[in-house]
Scaffold this motif. Structure first.
Motif, mmCIF file in Angstrom:
data_model
loop_
_atom_site.group_PDB
_atom_site.id
_atom_site.type_symbol
_atom_site.label_atom_id
_atom_site.label_comp_id
_atom_site.label_asym_id
_atom_site.label_seq_id
_atom_site.Cartn_x
_atom_site.Cartn_y
_atom_site.Cartn_z
ATOM 1 N N GLU A 6 0.830 -1.200 0.000
ATOM 2 C CA GLU A 6 0.000 0.000 0.000
ATOM 3 C C GLU A 6 0.868 1.256 0.000
ATOM 4 O OE1 GLU A 6 -3.305 2.015 2.866
ATOM 5 O OE2 GLU A 6 -3.153 -0.168 2.903
ATOM 6 N N ARG A 10 0.997 4.339 -2.824
ATOM 7 C CA ARG A 10 0.925 5.783 -2.561
ATOM 8 C C ARG A 10 2.141 6.497 -3.114
ATOM 9 N NH1 ARG A 10 -1.819 6.446 3.432
ATOM 10 N NH2 ARG A 10 -3.494 4.977 3.041
ATOM 11 N N LEU A 27 -10.433 14.439 -7.932
ATOM 12 C CA LEU A 27 -9.797 13.717 -6.830
ATOM 13 C C LEU A 27 -8.950 12.598 -7.432
ATOM 14 C CD1 LEU A 27 -9.673 13.364 -3.686
ATOM 15 C CD2 LEU A 27 -11.570 11.732 -3.927
ATOM 16 N N GLY A 30 -5.486 7.960 -3.592
ATOM 17 C CA GLY A 30 -5.480 8.115 -2.142
ATOM 18 C C GLY A 30 -6.832 7.951 -1.482
ATOM 19 N N ASP A 31 -7.901 7.921 -2.262
ATOM 20 C CA ASP A 31 -9.218 7.635 -1.685
ATOM 21 C C ASP A 31 -9.654 6.267 -2.198
ATOM 22 O OD1 ASP A 31 -11.977 7.984 -0.682
ATOM 23 O OD2 ASP A 31 -11.393 10.084 -0.501
ATOM 24 N N ASP A 32 -10.910 5.877 -1.966
ATOM 25 C CA ASP A 32 -11.363 4.586 -2.460
ATOM 26 C C ASP A 32 -11.410 4.550 -3.983
ATOM 27 O OD1 ASP A 32 -12.078 2.995 -0.011
ATOM 28 O OD2 ASP A 32 -13.214 4.808 0.384
ATOM 29 N N ALA A 33 -11.632 5.705 -4.591
ATOM 30 C CA ALA A 33 -11.697 5.800 -6.045
ATOM 31 C C ALA A 33 -11.340 7.223 -6.429
ATOM 32 C CB ALA A 33 -13.105 5.446 -6.541
ATOM 33 N N LEU A 35 -12.077 10.709 -8.778
ATOM 34 C CA LEU A 35 -13.231 11.435 -9.315
ATOM 35 C C LEU A 35 -12.772 12.217 -10.538
ATOM 36 C CD1 LEU A 35 -14.738 12.861 -5.987
ATOM 37 C CD2 LEU A 35 -15.680 11.008 -7.396
ATOM 38 N N ASP B 77 -15.478 -0.233 -3.493
ATOM 39 C CA ASP B 77 -14.854 1.096 -3.540
ATOM 40 C C ASP B 77 -15.825 2.140 -4.078
ATOM 41 O OD1 ASP B 77 -12.297 0.521 -2.488
ATOM 42 O OD2 ASP B 77 -11.672 -0.336 -4.389
ATOM 43 N N ALA B 80 -18.250 3.026 -1.377
ATOM 44 C CA ALA B 80 -17.672 3.927 -0.375
ATOM 45 C C ALA B 80 -17.627 5.381 -0.852
ATOM 46 C CB ALA B 80 -16.263 3.464 -0.015
ATOM 47 N N MET B 81 -17.755 5.590 -2.163
ATOM 48 C CA MET B 81 -17.800 6.955 -2.689
ATOM 49 C C MET B 81 -19.242 7.444 -2.867
ATOM 50 S SD MET B 81 -14.504 7.517 -3.033
ATOM 51 C CE MET B 81 -14.311 9.011 -4.011
ATOM 52 N N LEU B 146 -18.763 10.797 -1.498
ATOM 53 C CA LEU B 146 -18.268 10.588 -0.137
ATOM 54 C C LEU B 146 -16.761 10.365 -0.217
ATOM 55 C CD1 LEU B 146 -21.029 8.078 1.023
ATOM 56 C CD2 LEU B 146 -20.998 10.575 1.265
ATOM 57 N N ARG B 147 -16.000 11.166 0.499
ATOM 58 C CA ARG B 147 -14.548 11.064 0.481
ATOM 59 C C ARG B 147 -14.031 10.731 1.867
ATOM 60 N NH1 ARG B 147 -12.681 16.109 -3.235
ATOM 61 N NH2 ARG B 147 -10.849 15.829 -1.909
ATOM 62 N N ARG B 148 -12.727 10.482 1.945
ATOM 63 C CA ARG B 148 -12.144 10.150 3.245
ATOM 64 C C ARG B 148 -11.815 11.390 4.074
ATOM 65 N NH1 ARG B 148 -7.690 5.413 1.713
ATOM 66 N NH2 ARG B 148 -9.191 3.971 0.779
ATOM 67 N N ALA B 208 -16.463 8.702 4.216
ATOM 68 C CA ALA B 208 -16.772 7.267 4.125
ATOM 69 C C ALA B 208 -15.570 6.508 3.592
ATOM 70 C CB ALA B 208 -17.980 7.027 3.221
ATOM 71 N N ILE B 209 -15.521 5.230 3.941
ATOM 72 C CA ILE B 209 -14.500 4.307 3.429
ATOM 73 C C ILE B 209 -15.114 2.916 3.544
ATOM 74 C CG2 ILE B 209 -13.404 3.875 5.688
ATOM 75 C CD1 ILE B 209 -10.677 4.008 4.250
ATOM 76 N N ASP B 210 -14.669 1.988 2.718
ATOM 77 C CA ASP B 210 -15.145 0.618 2.914
ATOM 78 C C ASP B 210 -14.132 -0.130 3.770
ATOM 79 O OD1 ASP B 210 -13.215 0.435 0.807
ATOM 80 O OD2 ASP B 210 -14.067 -1.478 0.194
ATOM 81 N N HIS B 221 -7.307 5.553 8.094
ATOM 82 C CA HIS B 221 -7.189 6.256 6.804
ATOM 83 C C HIS B 221 -8.068 7.507 6.791
ATOM 84 C CE1 HIS B 221 -4.818 3.010 5.399
ATOM 85 N NE2 HIS B 221 -5.780 2.174 5.094
#
Lengths: 319, 319
Positions: A6, A10, A27, A30-33, A35, B77, B80-81, B146-148, B208-210, B221
């Protein structure tokens, strides 16, 4: 769980502050997905290609070359659609953590991102047999994409650049050549996706494909998708400079028709578009060479027996 | 070149006639790239996850389970967004051609595509160590994702569903359990991405995050990205039903805080949004459980010593 990997993921991520304001990235990594902001009036063009060590690239190739090449072969698919590349995601599998290797790999990958105006916006790193899977995303004006299924009887078959360099370079690599400045080796290991050419051919070409499997195989894909046949003029095939001198004329021809890995574009176009298309590509220093024509029917005619032998030599199949 | 694998790739492709007219697919598999039609006013949400045999799924898992799971973890993922999933591409590496295995794999993959309204629009198949890399694409209204990095002091920390089932199921699999109807085994092998929940939480959740790496790691995170700290209430953690009975209370708690593979959503939200969010999720039969709160500072407080041992047990690190 896989903390080290991981961290690498990064670390591979580009510095967002270096990104152009018009990159369309709301975006990044660093996030889940990520944008992304697609353009209105454009279709999204997406492709993924996986390169596995020992199959798609030599295990002893320099890491930066592997990074360049994995992205280049994916971008070549966008070139074949006439798309403008915008974003990519990269999945890297490596057997163990090797900071130097990853740094070199990233250097090659990011350099091609910069050169082609592509933003790396996601990806992951896992432990596994060394392999790179690159998803590329681009855009093309709605209904303007170059597809495989548009070839019409009467169209001319043409190719960009020169053929056979990919297979020729592979042969040289296998023979021990390691000078990456050697033009043929560069053709094999450091392909330059024909992105500008693909975009310039929108509006001129009726069908397009990139030559990754070899001229005959890829032309075959166009013919199958379009429901037409073609006749080639073997005399007109543009062989990569130095190919015949390096491998002999017979193997050079075999490499050009069946060797693959050239990442040139094969297009069909109505005769009335030929001059404009040639002039457009000449403006970026690239040659477009007519090598045959499309007609009703199916299959490829005009293929010399030497070329057919080449097909069998390189692919194990029959054209 | 790799003719057999190319055939498999085509065979994996869905029948375009089965696709819904509003799928936004102008051109699916079979060309150099697919052509997709993003919605105006939406951002494109993209993620890729690679699952490697023996690391992310057991080598002896049924093929359809591997197909389901590889797609599910990528879709998580998007959940989570807060994104609506739309399209995916899939890269499959297999050591050799095995029609039965591929057919089963495809069945699991396509079933989840259908259930989640996702169109498979591209991919490739290569020879290699068995692995699946899935790129998923979805959409979310601009600036609504939804972001971290949105957690604020005063927010509540909450999780969907129940925790620990993923790690519990893995433990059962390793102990020889093979009944996929076992709820814990199903939680591990057949995760259900919380897509509907993610979309319902848009406008309520601040971050949010999964939960893929484990509660403490994934909460970490969010805290890192948001620049805040959190205090958890261990008593309130919703443990997966049957987990304590199967593994004992201590291991159950360890699994819930550090085991990972749960693919529930961890969210933060202002107290005033809690009731609405709970009601929204109740409408789809899902529980949202407050388990702590956000405050200034950094790190996670309130973690019991048993939970910290769990962290070390499952991740080898310290929270």
């Amino acid at each position: 769980m896989h903390g080290e990997f991981e961290l690498i993921a990064r670390w591979l991520a580009p510095d967002a502050t270096q990104r152009r304001p018009d990159a369309g990235v709301a975006l990044g990594t660093g996030d889940d997905a990520c944008l992304l902001e697609p353009s209105v009036g454009q279709q999204l063009v997406v492709s993924v290609d996986t390169s596995v060590e020992g199959r798609h690239f030599p295990a002893d190739a320099p890491a930066w070359v592997i990074g360049h090449r994995a992205l280049a072969v994916s971008l070549s698919d966008l070139a074949a659609m006439g798309a403008r590349p915008r974003w990519c995601l990269m999945s890297l599998a490596i057997p163990s953590v090797d900071d130097d290797w990853v740094a070199e790999f990233a250097r090659g990958f990011h350099a091609l991102c910069t050169a082609t105006d592509v933003s790396l916006t996601g990806g992951d790193v896992t432990a596994g047999e060394r392999a790179v899977s690159v998803t590329v995303m681009g855009e093309v004006a709605t209904q303007q994409a170059l597809r495989r299924d548009g070839a019409q009887p009467g169209d001319i078959v043409a190719v960009t650049g020169a053929l056979g360099g990919g297979a020729g370079g592979l042969a040289l690599w296998q023979a021990g050549e390691r000078d990456l400045d050697h033009p043929l080796l560069a053709r094999y290991l450091l392909p330059q996706p024909r992105l500008a050419a693909g975009q310039l051919l929108v509006g001129h070409a009726s069908a397009a494909i990139d030559i990754s499997d070899g001229l005959l195989a890829d032309l075959g894909h166009v013919l199958d998708a379009s429901g037409v046949g073609a006749t080639l003029d073997m005399e007109r095939l543009p062989l990569a400079p130095g190919l015949a001198a390096a491998l002999g004329e017979t193997v050079a021809l075999e490499a050009a028709v069946a060797g693959g890995d050239d990442y040139e574009l094969l297009v069909t176009l109505a005769p009335k578009h030929l001059d404009e298309a040639c002039n457009a590509l000449a403006s970026i220093g690239l040659q477009l060479t007519p090598i045959g024509h499309i007609h009703a029917g199916q299959g490829i005619q005009g293929v010399s027996s030497a070329a057919r032998r080449g097909w069998q030599h390189f692919s194990g199949g029959t054209p």
